[in-house]
Motif scaffolding. Structure first.
Motif, PDB file in Angstrom:
ATOM      1  N   GLU A 391       0.855  -1.183   0.000  1.00  0.00           N
ATOM      2  CA  GLU A 391       0.000   0.000   0.000  1.00  0.00           C
ATOM      3  C   GLU A 391       0.888   1.229   0.000  1.00  0.00           C
ATOM      4  N   GLN A 392       0.353   2.322  -0.444  1.00  0.00           N
ATOM      5  CA  GLN A 392       1.161   3.537  -0.552  1.00  0.00           C
ATOM      6  C   GLN A 392       1.281   4.191   0.827  1.00  0.00           C
ATOM      7  N   ASP A 429       5.105   2.237  -2.675  1.00  0.00           N
ATOM      8  CA  ASP A 429       4.222   1.087  -2.520  1.00  0.00           C
ATOM      9  C   ASP A 429       4.970   0.035  -1.690  1.00  0.00           C
ATOM     10  N   ARG A 540       7.450   2.378  -6.970  1.00  0.00           N
ATOM     11  CA  ARG A 540       6.309   1.711  -7.593  1.00  0.00           C
ATOM     12  C   ARG A 540       6.575   0.209  -7.586  1.00  0.00           C
TER      13      ARG A 540
END
Length: 592
Positions: A391-392, A429, A540
């Motif tokens: 998750e970010q 992420d 990412r």
């Protein structure tokens, strides 16, 4: 006679050329065009060199063709020389014999003539000279007065009808030789024709005319047919040589491909084996050496497959054993934990010795439970069951949270934790649970080996990655320690006790968590100065790291490139990075 050495001159400068400033008589190619031509030539030469170095077929074919060309050149040169010399000598011998016969015939005619005046002698000479083409294959004839003649009667020197002046082809040296020595003499000459000069010879011999005295008879023979024959033979030899070279090159290429095909198949099969296709085998045909190569390769592949399958089976058994033991220990551990908690809660009622034992039991139970959890986590990694729940998140917040959690441990060791955060957002992420565990393990390791000195935690970011570096100023590590720092249950000093309750699996689990993120975890150290661990993660998920925001070693300006870091090491420094969970993939440099 002079030869025109000139030729048609161009009307203007050549294409690609411009007039030279010094004058119109000189042209030159512009520097840019010359440089472009040199670059193209250099590229072609480099391409040929690469083909020569990388292809055995090219080397074999080129060597064979070159050797064939040399051999054919030598043989063709020898054959052409033999044919040319033999044909030339034979034809010259025939011409000399014919010239002797014609001279003898002329002398016989002149001796039988009844001429008593110069006019009659002129007619006899003209009749013989002009009738020569019907009796011989000579190109022409000419009668010239001998310098040694003492007769007062002279005649006009008769010459065969010809578009050229045959008298000019007779050299003064030849006339002098005939006049002084007599007999037959000959000399090669170039006979002018409409198509150019043709090879030939001139044969001279003295004769005696009635009334007119001594004259010199010169007969001219052409070697143009022989030259045409030699040219035809040379053309046939050249065409045959080209055909043989082409056939030799094609045959060599075909044979080389046929011989090297099993080697190529072996290379492809080896690459497939390296990619994990253990069932790959070579096709074996015949019983020759190439078939023996394929058979040996297949036997090797079968042996490797059996050994790898045995190792995989053993690895599965080991993983299953660790997992089963860890799970089976859960139940007795829970029972022991409950009993231990009861004893620990009642420790104040015991005497000092029993109370101390209760405290030790409680502490070791905590460590045992932590080790059991780590073993279960390692078994999940080995079984490939670990899943990344990304998750970010902002890495700065994660780092601050971990520092707060380990603050109590740092205070107990008298260690100051100094945080250096980036001014820019460090979003990426990530799996927060796993990243927290990585940073917690790194901080615990730094606190344990920092000897109470400050620990610097730095967070950096760039366009593609985020990074955390944990730097302590404690005992550090040497090259040998850097090689094994990520090994399971490894300690640099076997006699050193774990004062913070570590299990020996923290850094190994941290490396596995890093792999799940497609990141890198690296170590640096210098004995007596300190150690640093650098965690670099892509921003990412699924992307590849090309550059780390932070250097590994303190004071270094070099950062991660192409997925690995190589910080310059000073005297006594050591560095390592891990890419494979089973072994240290980074290199540790010895002290320089």
């Amino acid at each position: 006679m002079t030869e025109d050495l000139g030729g048609p001159q161009p009307a203007g400068p050549r294409a690609g050329s411009v007039p030279h400033p010094a004058g119109p008589a000189t042209t030159y190619r512009p520097p840019r065009a010359r440089a472009s031509l040199r670059r193209r030539m250099r590229r072609k030469v480099l391409r040929l060199i690469r083909s020569w170095r990388s292809s055995l077929t090219v080397r074999v074919v080129a060597s064979t063709v070159l050797g064939g060309l040399v051999a054919l050149g030598v043989i063709g040169g020898v054959l052409s020389a033999q044919i040319r010399d033999g044909l030339y000598d034979e034809r010259v011998t025939q011409m000399l014999e014919d010239a002797a016969l014609q001279t003898q015939n002329a002398q016989q005619v002149f001796d039988d003539a009844t001429a008593t005046t110069g006019q009659q002698a002129q007619e006899v000479a003209n009749d013989w000279v002009f009738g020569l083409p019907s009796r011989s294959d000579a190109e022409g004839a000419v009668l010239r007065r001998s310098p040694q003649s003492s007769s007062t009667v002279t005649i006009v020197e008769p010459v065969t009808n010809s578009p050229i002046d045959l008298r000019s082809l007779v050299s003064p040296q030849m006339r002098e030789a005939i006049a002084s020595e007599g007999g037959q003499h000959w000399q090669p000459v170039a006979l002018p024709t409409q198509a150019g000069n043709a090879p030939g010879i001139v044969v001279g011999e003295p004769v005696t005319l009635p009334v007119a005295g001594t004259y010199e008879l010169y007969l001219f023979y052409s070697l143009a047919p022989e030259e045409a024959t030699i040219a035809l033979v040379m053309q046939v030899l050249a065409v045959g040589a080209v055909a043989i070279v082409i056939l030799l090159g094609v045959m060599t290429w075909a044979i080389t491909r046929w011989v090297l095909q099993p080697v190529t198949d072996a290379v492809l099969a080896a690459e497939r084996l390296a990619d994990g296709m253990l069932d790959e085998r070579m096709d074996v045909r015949g019983r020759d050496e190439l078939a023996l190569l394929g058979q040996s390769f297949n036997e090797m592949a079968s042996s490797l497959q059996r050994q790898i399958q045995q190792m995989e089976e053993l690895s599965r058994l080991q993983q299953r054993f660790v997992s089963d033991v860890s799970h089976e220990l859960r139940t007795p551990l829970t029972t022991i934990r409950i009993a231990g908690e009861l004893i620990h809660d009642a420790k104040d009622d015991f005497d000092p010795a029993v109370r101390r034992s209760a405290e030790l039991l409680h502490a070791q139970l905590d460590r045992f439970e932590s080790m059991l959890s780590d073993l279960l986590e390692i078994s999940r990694f080995d079984a490939g069951a670990a899943v990344l729940e990304a998750e970010q998140r902002d890495l700065r917040n994660v780092v601050q949270h971990v520092v707060e959690m380990t603050g109590i441990l740092a205070d107990a060791k008298g260690t100051e934790l100094r945080i250096h955060l980036s001014d820019q957002p460090c979003t990426a992420d990530i799996d927060p649970r796993r990243v927290e565990r990585i940073i917690r393990n790194l901080l615990s390791n730094a606190i344990e080996h920092g000897e109470g000195r400050p620990i610097d935690v730095t967070v950096g970011v760039n366009d593609a990655a985020v990074a955390v570096r944990v730097l302590d100023h404690g005992v550090g590590m040497d090259a040998e320690a850097a090689k094994h720092v990520f090994d399971r249950f490894w300690r640099a000093d076997r006699a050193r006790a774990r004062t913070t309750g570590g299990t020996g699996l923290g850094l190994a689990i941290s490396m596995e968590d890093t792999h799940l993120h497609n990141g890198t975890l690296e170590a640096w150290g210098r004995p007596g100065v300190g150690a640093a661990f650098l965690l670099t993660l892509p921003r990412r998920a699924g992307t590849v790291i090309t550059m780390s925001p932070l250097p590994l070693a303190p004071g270094s300006t070099r950062v991660l490139e192409s997925g690995t870091a190589r910080a310059p090491l000073g005297p006594g420094e050591a560095g390592a990075s891990r890419q494979d969970p089973a072994s240290v993939a980074g290199t540790a440099e010895e002290a320089r």
